[in-house]
Every structure is written in structure tokens, then in C-alpha cells.
Design an enzyme around this catalytic site. Structure first.
Site, PDB file in Angstrom:
ATOM      1  N   SER A 119      -4.188   7.305  -6.291  1.00  0.00           N
ATOM      2  CA  SER A 119      -3.519   8.301  -5.860  1.00  0.00           C
ATOM      3  C   SER A 119      -1.976   7.877  -5.326  1.00  0.00           C
ATOM      4  O   SER A 119      -1.942   6.893  -4.690  1.00  0.00           O
ATOM      5  CB  SER A 119      -4.132   9.091  -4.667  1.00  0.00           C
ATOM      6  OG  SER A 119      -3.193  10.299  -4.434  1.00  0.00           O
ATOM      7  N   ALA A 120      -1.011   8.391  -6.149  1.00  0.00           N
ATOM      8  CA  ALA A 120       0.515   7.817  -6.129  1.00  0.00           C
ATOM      9  C   ALA A 120       1.217   8.800  -5.714  1.00  0.00           C
ATOM     10  O   ALA A 120       0.787  10.242  -5.350  1.00  0.00           O
ATOM     11  CB  ALA A 120       0.815   7.051  -7.219  1.00  0.00           C
ATOM     12  N   VAL A 125      -5.328  10.401 -10.182  1.00  0.00           N
ATOM     13  CA  VAL A 125      -5.948  10.461 -11.319  1.00  0.00           C
ATOM     14  C   VAL A 125      -7.625  10.316 -10.878  1.00  0.00           C
ATOM     15  O   VAL A 125      -8.066   9.773 -10.156  1.00  0.00           O
ATOM     16  CB  VAL A 125      -5.569   8.769 -12.050  1.00  0.00           C
ATOM     17  CG1 VAL A 125      -6.295   8.619 -13.222  1.00  0.00           C
ATOM     18  CG2 VAL A 125      -4.176   8.862 -12.254  1.00  0.00           C
ATOM     19  N   ASP A 276       7.359  -0.189 -17.552  1.00  0.00           N
ATOM     20  CA  ASP A 276       6.947  -0.015 -16.096  1.00  0.00           C
ATOM     21  C   ASP A 276       5.408  -0.972 -16.290  1.00  0.00           C
ATOM     22  O   ASP A 276       4.374  -0.479 -15.649  1.00  0.00           O
ATOM     23  CB  ASP A 276       6.532   1.452 -15.659  1.00  0.00           C
ATOM     24  CG  ASP A 276       6.299   1.383 -13.906  1.00  0.00           C
ATOM     25  OD1 ASP A 276       6.750   0.242 -13.348  1.00  0.00           O
ATOM     26  OD2 ASP A 276       5.775   2.280 -13.695  1.00  0.00           O
TER      27      ASP A 276
HETATM   28  N1  LIG Z   1      -6.631   5.817 -19.438  1.00  0.00           N
HETATM   29  C1  LIG Z   1      -7.228   5.213 -18.431  1.00  0.00           C
HETATM   30  N2  LIG Z   1      -8.423   4.618 -18.143  1.00  0.00           N
HETATM   31  C2  LIG Z   1      -8.795   4.106 -17.077  1.00  0.00           C
HETATM   32  N3  LIG Z   1      -7.986   3.997 -15.767  1.00  0.00           N
HETATM   33  C3  LIG Z   1      -6.728   4.596 -15.773  1.00  0.00           C
HETATM   34  C4  LIG Z   1      -6.431   5.173 -17.215  1.00  0.00           C
HETATM   35  N4  LIG Z   1      -5.187   5.743 -16.883  1.00  0.00           N
HETATM   36  C5  LIG Z   1      -5.088   5.593 -15.418  1.00  0.00           C
HETATM   37  N5  LIG Z   1      -5.920   4.882 -14.866  1.00  0.00           N
HETATM   38  C6  LIG Z   1      -6.129   4.410 -13.651  1.00  0.00           C
HETATM   39  O1  LIG Z   1      -5.562   5.114 -12.560  1.00  0.00           O
HETATM   40  C7  LIG Z   1      -4.409   4.399 -11.961  1.00  0.00           C
HETATM   41  C8  LIG Z   1      -3.403   5.046 -11.867  1.00  0.00           C
HETATM   42  O2  LIG Z   1      -2.661   5.616 -13.225  1.00  0.00           O
HETATM   43  P1  LIG Z   1      -1.009   5.610 -13.573  1.00  0.00           P
HETATM   44  O3  LIG Z   1      -0.597   4.400 -13.261  1.00  0.00           O
HETATM   45  O4  LIG Z   1      -1.300   6.165 -15.262  1.00  0.00           O
HETATM   46  O5  LIG Z   1      -0.779   6.781 -12.564  1.00  0.00           O
HETATM   47  P2  LIG Z   1       0.579   6.645 -11.833  1.00  0.00           P
HETATM   48  O6  LIG Z   1       0.547   7.904 -10.621  1.00  0.00           O
HETATM   49  O7  LIG Z   1       2.040   6.553 -12.647  1.00  0.00           O
HETATM   50  O8  LIG Z   1       0.487   5.450 -10.725  1.00  0.00           O
HETATM   51  P3  LIG Z   1       1.830   4.095 -10.613  1.00  0.00           P
HETATM   52  O9  LIG Z   1       2.795   4.973 -10.108  1.00  0.00           O
HETATM   53  O10 LIG Z   1       0.832   3.551  -9.328  1.00  0.00           O
HETATM   54  O11 LIG Z   1       1.433   3.348 -11.551  1.00  0.00           O
HETATM   55  C9  LIG Z   1      -4.259   3.096 -12.954  1.00  0.00           C
HETATM   56  O12 LIG Z   1      -3.937   2.083 -12.299  1.00  0.00           O
HETATM   57  C10 LIG Z   1      -5.695   2.999 -13.315  1.00  0.00           C
HETATM   58  O13 LIG Z   1      -6.585   2.310 -12.398  1.00  0.00           O
END
Ligand SMILES: Nc1ncnc2c1ncn2[C@@H]1O[C@H](COP(=O)(O)OP(=O)(O)OP(=O)(O)O)[C@@H](O)[C@H]1O
Length: 437
Positions: A119-120, A125, A276
């Protein structure tokens, strides 16, 4: 209704950001000694203020050309992890978004895990299983994120304009373009259809280059919208954990080489490059392949600009400052090319670089290719400083590096940081296993 305290906070923040940006060389001032403490305070404030400010914090961390090193370093620790939202909020969004496609949750899913994987500030997710048995992840935009960002940025923009009118000598005007840039990046990050396209482009590139070692999750386009991204779930471990990685590979260093080769190739052969790629956005899958995830921030660089950049670094390593000046001009925007005095630029570069090289015993009397490269990695600070100086010298001569060059620099610094753990013996720019162009 805007609360007065919020407005006050915004003014407070804009004042601090104003100081940061103007201190950072927009006015040519040097950073005072107590600045690091200020940077910590500002970072804490930003973390408390939420989404928009966290993203601004990350922008500061990734833009060494604009902000003082103290701020860039402190903001690199700006946390983007939030307390998860209860699943009911996420379910509402899923329902609304799928309704736009004429679908319901029951039509599509066997199950959705109510406990998020992450969760960001922008998204949460969740893992899920489709009716056909496919394991997927759902990246769901948190409620009203776009409105919050627009309001916050609008407020900051308004505050800047007011400050500008009330106190023109403070040069707050220089912040407006920064806010515009942040707005541009954020609108890209909050459009998951754009993220889906970035993933598609990357997959086309992998196919075109017959790359069997790297994957990106397949996007389920028929289920994805601007606020919900449905992707194949990748199974493996995050590359943050080198011990866990050893379950699925012989050496993290080899994994690093494949990661770097793929990324460098994408600079010229893919529509866009992943900008990123911190270790948390790289996974080592259980079958040994490498998973690139989170294509929210990408950059684009003309192949010509990248070639010029490599040639510039090469010229520097040979201490050929005329050639360095030539490629620097080639990299920058072309409209003022004819106005840049190459000879003066070359002399300026020589003076500045020699000063830096002389400061550290590691560099004395040696060109880059003759350095003890194992020690070089412990000196990333000096290398960063060189990058900053190159930006500064360029700026003085009216050279503006391509916008996405900042993203590229940030990414290289990311690699540099996690290579220290995964492949301490590897040198990105000198190892024969790594192909940069
Ligand atoms: N396709 C995938 N398969 C498995 N795990 C995933 C996948 N996509 C995302 N995740 C999990 O969810 C986390 C967060 O996903 P993502 O980085 O896309 O989101 P975010 O909101 O942009 O996060 P951040 O800003 O921290 O990078 C990832 O670090 C990973 O643990």
C-alpha cells in the site's frame, strides 16, 4: 472548504521549498551548514502531509540538478508506504471501474485477497484469482487521489503566485516550472492505462530483442481502466533480499548483469525506459527469470542524446575536455547550440573537473580508466558531485540537458546503490559483461 491551517501549511512548505530551490543554484547561493537539519524537518513534514508532498519529496530526491545535495540525500529516504486502506474502499473502486466495462466482480474473480500485498500513497495492490484460474494482481488507485493531487498542487501553485506578487525579490517564480513538472509526472503516474502501455512497449522490446531472461507482467487490458490495473502475478522474491535471491540463482551478480544489459538496451531500443527501477521493483522469479514491475515512471531519450552522453563520459575518462564540451553541446537542447562558446566551455570543464579530481587521493594523477575500480564504488559521492558539477557548468553556458536526462541519472544512481549489495565487484561502466550502447 480549505482549512486555514492547511493554507498556512502550504505557505510554510512553499517557503521551505522556495528556499531549497533558490539555494540550489537557481540563484547560485551555497547551502548553509545547518541545512541538513532543515532537510530532515522538511522531509518529516512532507511524509505527514501525504500523497502530493511525498511525491514532491521523491521529485527532490531524484533531481540533483535542481536541489542541494543535502536535500537530495535526505529525501531519498522519503517513505512511500502507508497504512493500508480497508478493503471495502478498494472494493468500491473495483465495482465502479468494472461497471464501466459492463462487468461485476462476481463475473470475473474466484477470489480477491483482502490483505494487500502493498500500500503506497497512490495505489494499493491486492492479489486475486480469475475465473479461468489465472493468478493476478490488482493495482487499485486509492479514492480521490487525482483530486487530492490537483488540489494540493493548485494550492501550492496559487501560493507561489501570491508570494511572487508580494515578495518578487524572493524569486518564487522559479518554483512554478517545478510544480508544472511534478504535475506532469503525477498525472502520468495516476493514469494506469498509460502504465499498461508502458508495459506493452517493454514487452514488445523484449520480444524484438529475443530477451528470454527478463519478463514484465502481462496486462489484462479488458479488465484494466485508468484507476485499476489488472496484471499477471509474478512469483518470486524482491531483489532487495540478496539472501532470498540465492534460492533461485547461482549469483546475484549475474542477475545484476542481465538486469543492466536489458535496461541499457531499452534506452535506445524501447519506446521508453523504466525510470523507477529500485530493487523493490525488480523480482527474481522462481524460474530464475527477472521480473521488471511498476512502469508508472518512464523516460524517453533520443538515441542521439544517449550516444552523446556516453561519448561525453568517454571523453571525460580520457581527460579530453574539448571533446567533452562538444558532446555536452550535442546532448543539450539544440536551439542555443550556436551560441555556446565551445572553447570557453572546455576550459571551464577542465578547471572544474581538475579541482574535483585533485580533492580526492583516489583520483590524483589518474584518468578514470586507470583507477582502482573496486574503490571507485565507495566514492559514489564524488561521482555524484561530478555529475552535479557537469549540470552546473552546462547551466552556466546555457546548455539545458534533455528533461528525461534527470530520470536517467536518477536511475543510474539507483543501480549504483543496490549494486553495492548485489554485485559489489561489478563496475557498471567498465565491466566487459555490460553493454552500455
Ligand atoms: N505483477 C506483480 N506480481 C507480483 N507482485 C506484484 C506485481 N505488481 C506489484 N506487485 C507487488 O506490489 C508492490 C507494489 O507494486 P507497485 O510497485 O507497482 O506499486 P506502487 O504503488 O507504484 O508502489 P511503489 O511506489 O512503492 O513502487 C510491489 O513491490 C510488489 O511487491
Amino acid at each position: 472548504m480549505l482549512k486555514p491551517t492547511l493554507l498556512k501549511k502550504s505557505f510554510n512548505v512553499i517557503q521551505r521549498v522556495g528556499k531549497t530551490a533558490t539555494v540550489a543554484g537557481l540563484t547560485g547561493l551555497k547551502v548553509a551548514k545547518g541545512e541538513k537539519m532543515d532537510a530532515y524537518l522538511l522531509k518529516d513534514t512532507f511524509e505527514q502531509l501525504g500523497t502530493t508532498y511525498i511525491k514532491i519529496g521523491q521529485f527532490i530526491a531524484s533531481t540533483p540538478s535542481l536541489f542541494p545535495r543535502e536535500y537530495v540525500e535526505v529525501f531519498q529516504a522519503c517513505l512511500d508506504q502507508t497504512t493500508p486502506l480497508p478493503y471495502s474502499y478498494i472494493e468500491d473502486i473495483l465495482n465502479n471501474e468494472l461497471a464501466k466495462k459492463g462487468k461485476t466482480l462476481e463475473d470475473i474473480f474466484i477470489s480477491i485477497d483482502k490483505t494487500p500485498l502493498a500500500s503506497a500513497s497512490i495505489a494499493q495492490v491486492h492479489s486475486a484469482v480469475l475465473k479461468n484460474g489465472d493468478h493476478v494482481v490488482l493495482k487499485v488507485q486509492k479514492p480521490n487521489v487525482d483530486t487530492i493531487i490537483e488540489t494540493d498542487l493548485g494550492l501550492l501553485y496559487g501560493a507561489t503566485k501570491i508570494m511572487d506578487t508580494l515578495a518578487p525579490s524572493l524569486k518564487f517564480a522559479s518554483i512554478s516550472p517545478i510544480i508544472d513538472e511534478i504535475r506532469l509526472r503525477m498525472s502520468a503516474e495516476t493514469d494506469f492505462l498509460q502504465e499498461a502501455k508502458n508495459i506493452d512497449d517493454f514487452q514488445d522490446f523484449l520480444q524484438k530483442t529475443n530477451n528470454q531472461k527478463v519478463v514484465a507482467p502481462k496486462v489484462y487490458h479488458d479488465l484494466s481502466t485508468q484507476k485499476v490495473l489488472v496484471m499477471e502475478r509474478l512469483f518470486g522474491v524482491s531483489m532487495i533480499d540478496d539472501v532470498a535471491m540465492r534460492q533461485y540463482c547461482k549469483s546475484p551478480s549475474e542477475v545484476m548483469v542481465d538486469t543492466l544489459n536489458t535496461w541499457f538496451a531499452s534506452l535506445t531500443m524501447c519506446e521508453s525506459f523504466h525510470a523507477d527501477l529500485h530493487a523493490g521493483n525488480l523480482m527474481l522469479l522462481t524460474d530464475g527469470r527477472i521480473g521488471f514491475i511498476d512502469f508508472g515512471i518512464v523516460g524517453k531519450l533520443e538515441p542521439k542524446a544517449w550516444q552523446a552522453c556516453v561519448m561525453m563520459m568517454d571523453s571525460f575518462s580520457r581527460e579530453d575536455y574539448d571533446s567533452m564540451a562538444h558532446y555536452m553541446i550535442e546532448m543539450g537542447m539544440t536551439d542555443k547550440q550556436n551560441l555556446v562558446n565551445k572553447a570557453v566551455l572546455s576550459a571551464d570543464l577542465q578547471r572544474v573537473m581538475k579541482k574535483i579530481l585533485a580533492k580526492d587521493s583516489l583520483f590524483i594523477g589518474k584518468t578514470i580508466d586507470k583507477l582502482d575500480t573496486t574503490k571507485l564504488k565507495d566514492h559514489s559521492d564524488e561521482i555524484n558531485q561530478m555529475m552535479l558539477e557537469i549540470f552546473e557548468v552546462g547551466k552556466r553556458h546555457g546548455i539545458h540537458f534533455p528533461r528525461d536526462f534527470t530520470l536517467l541519472t536518477k536511475q543510474v544512481l539507483y543501480f549504483d546503490r543496490f549494486m553495492k549489495v548485489l554485485a559489489p565487484e561489478l563496475n557498471m561502466f567498465q565491466d566487459k559483461q555490460i553493454t552500455i550502447v
